[in-house]
Design an enzyme around this catalytic site. Structure first.
Site, PDB file in Angstrom:
ATOM      1  CB  VAL A 103      -0.940   0.009   1.220  1.00 12.46           C
ATOM      2  CG1 VAL A 103      -1.881  -1.171   1.173  1.00 12.46           C
ATOM      3  CG2 VAL A 103      -0.152   0.010   2.523  1.00 12.46           C
TER       4      VAL A 103
ATOM      5  CD  GLU B 252      -1.099  -8.029   2.607  1.00 14.49           C
ATOM      6  OE1 GLU B 252      -0.603  -8.776   3.458  1.00 14.49           O
ATOM      7  OE2 GLU B 252      -0.940  -6.790   2.617  1.00 14.49           O
TER       8      GLU B 252
ATOM      9  N   GLY C  98       1.758  -8.260   5.527  1.00 13.73           N
ATOM     10  CA  GLY C  98       1.947  -9.434   4.679  1.00 13.73           C
ATOM     11  C   GLY C  98       3.256  -9.439   3.927  1.00 13.73           C
TER      12      GLY C  98
ATOM     13  CG  ASN D 125       1.934   1.420  10.110  1.00 17.74           C
ATOM     14  OD1 ASN D 125       1.518   2.172  10.984  1.00 17.74           O
ATOM     15  ND2 ASN D 125       2.176   1.822   8.883  1.00 17.74           N
TER      16      ASN D 125
ATOM     17  CB  ILE E 198      11.277   1.680   8.020  1.00 24.04           C
ATOM     18  CG1 ILE E 198       9.757   1.724   8.234  1.00 24.04           C
ATOM     19  CG2 ILE E 198      11.975   2.724   8.893  1.00 24.04           C
ATOM     20  CD1 ILE E 198       9.323   1.409   9.651  1.00 24.04           C
TER      21      ILE E 198
END
Length: 514
Positions: free
Chosen positions: A274, A298, A392, A388, A368
């Site tokens: 995402v 996903e 997945g 977070n 990250i």
């Protein structure tokens, strides 16, 4: 009570007798319960019962009570769920993924116990009994058929497992979800516990292997709450220049792989994480020469909807529709057609390692930070504070045909380098990372030893303002490390992170600004 108009979607006579308000349903959830709620992103998350439960918790705790629950979901959810319960300090234990800022603050303050799991593991761990007992399921559906089967909503997530395993079930029936969702789901009931497992009968992303509906024991349903509310969807962000550069590098790389016979002309099934970079990559693929692509992922974002609308993407399998408000309007307008090309599945299938490896996915996920040897941190800031969760990404990275991780080369206005000497936390080891991409370039790490990987990552992926300092670290590590397989200066390996905590920048004092 008077049945509201949204109750027209509740066609089972038995369950119509259990219609009640969200406040009444929330009263049925006891303190200390472990509650499995629907939702994968904001898609398909219950809207009314979590807010009513938060108000109840706030009221009781204001009177000296100690009301908290354990909360299990599919992934992150929405302000009406994670946000509402976190604000009243109502969550004791949370899994498997979250993105709410209040919940994040409480986790990092040690006020909420957070268990970060691979998303493919959650359902089977619940079935195995590894996580304890599930007391209540709160699941949004878009309708109930006369025989009691449930029409799933905009996500499936872990809903099948929650309905199977919970002692009691509360259903939110949301008439605000499109009726055209009926038939878009593929719920597979063929999984089993070892040693009775059988191969999952799927070869292609568009294969239907299950049923369009969820089942549940009607005797366990203690409340049915009619609602009429849209998912709290995030607005689509314009694509920034760095994301577009990353996308261009990836599209060029995929073209190169096709030319060398390592990928077919229509690629292999796409998995996309995402966020802005993921949407930029999908936009780049939409502008490329690739045709007849498929996706096995996903979440279906706006970028993937664009590919479906252009005809570049033949079909897409996911567990949730994570569209922007504008994207969801486009989806609703074409839902009858898209129902033939989109399948929404349980996340134990969308993220199943066996299927990912069998179909040979191209996995593209964000990070990250990464270190010079290709170890990736996708969860923790400065090694200690959760952002977070792993989601997945590990399911796909370990098992994909191609495992690609992508990120801008810097963060915080250039004060942080996203390529560091040593990752402060490792979620994906160098063994699972084949390709690293920043706006600076792409490093194909396949077949390279650690020292070779380091040279390529420094040359291709590091921002110019950090390239000399990280090259200096590597050259000194080659001379001063105890071993030469993965050279490190242990007294300096995490010094960049400490410098940021001390000064607000990873740059050495003499380094010019970016």
């Amino acid at each position: 009570m008077t049945i509201p108009s949204s109750a027209d979607r509740i066609l089972n006579d038995v369950l119509r007798t259990r219609i009640m308000s969200a406040e009444q349903a929330a009263e049925l959830i006891p303190a200390g319960a472990t509650v499995g709620m629907s939702g994968f992103t904001a898609a398909g998350a219950p809207k009314a019962v979590p807010q009513a439960l938060a108000r109840r918790i706030e009221r009781i705790n204001a009177q000296g009570g100690q009301f908290r629950i354990g909360l299990w979901t599919g992934a992150s959810t929405s302000p009406e769920l994670d946000g509402a319960l976190a604000k009243v300090h109502g969550i004791d234990r949370r899994l498997p993924y979250q993105s709410d800022p209040v919940a994040r603050q409480q986790i990092n303050a040690g006020e909420m116990n957070y268990i970060d799991l691979h998303l493919s593991h959650v359902a089977q761990y619940v079935w195995f009994g590894f996580l304890g007992h599930l007391d209540v399921a709160v699941v949004e559906v878009s309708g109930i058929l006369p025989d009691g089967r449930l029409i799933p909503s905009t996500s499936v997530g872990n809903n099948k497992t929650w309905l199977d395993q919970a002692d009691a079930i509360i259903l939110e029936v949301n008439a605000g979800q499109p009726a055209a969702l009926d038939g878009m789901h593929d719920i597979y009931y063929g999984t089993d516990r070892p040693p009775n497992r059988k191969p999952i009968p799927m070869l292609h992303p568009h294969d239907r292997i299950g049923e369009p509906y969820l089942r549940c024991d009607l005797n366990k349903v203690i409340a049915v709450v009619p609602t009429h509310a849209a998912d709290k969807l995030s607005a689509y962000k314009p694509l920034d220049e760095d994301s577009q550069r990353i996308a261009a590098h990836i599209v060029d790389f995929l073209e190169h792989e096709v030319q060398h016979g390592r990928l077919p002309r229509n690629l292999l099934p796409l998995q996309s994480g995402v966020g802005n970079i993921a949407n930029a990559v999908l936009a780049g693929l939409n502008q490329s020469a690739f045709e007849d692509m498929t996706a096995y992922t996903e979440v279906l974002q706006d970028g993937m909807l664009d590919l479906l609308e252009s005809g570049k993407l033949r079909s897409a399998s996911a567990t949730a529709l994570a569209l922007s408000p504008e994207g969801f309007k486009r989806f609703e307008a074409r839902a009858d057609e898209l129902r033939q090309r989109i399948l929404l599945r349980p996340q134990e299938i969308s993220n199943h390692p066996e299927l990912i490896r069998r179909m040979g996915l191209i996995a593209m996920n964000a990070l990250i930070e990464a270190d010079i040897y290709g170890n990736v941190n996708s969860t923790h800031l400065m090694g200690t504070s959760i952002m977070n969760g792993i989601g997945g990404s590990g399911d796909y990275a370990r098992n994909a045909y191609l495992s690609i991780f992508m990120s801008p080369s810097t963060a915080k206005g250039g004060q942080i380098s996203c390529i560091v000497p040593m990752a402060s936390h490792v979620d994906h080891t160098e063994h699972d990372v084949q390709v690293l991409v920043t706006e600076q370039g792409l490093a194909d790490l396949r077949g390279l030893a650690p020292r070779q990987r380091a040279k390529l990552i420094i040359a291709k992926c590091v921002h110019p303002s950090y390239r000399d300092p990280i090259s200096d670290y590597f050259e000194r590590a080659l001379k001063g490390s105890v071993g030469q397989q993965t050279p490190h200066l242990l007294t300096e390996a995490l010094s960049w992170h400490q410098r940021y905590l001390d000064t607000g920048s990873m740059r050495p004092a003499a380094s010019p600004a970016a």
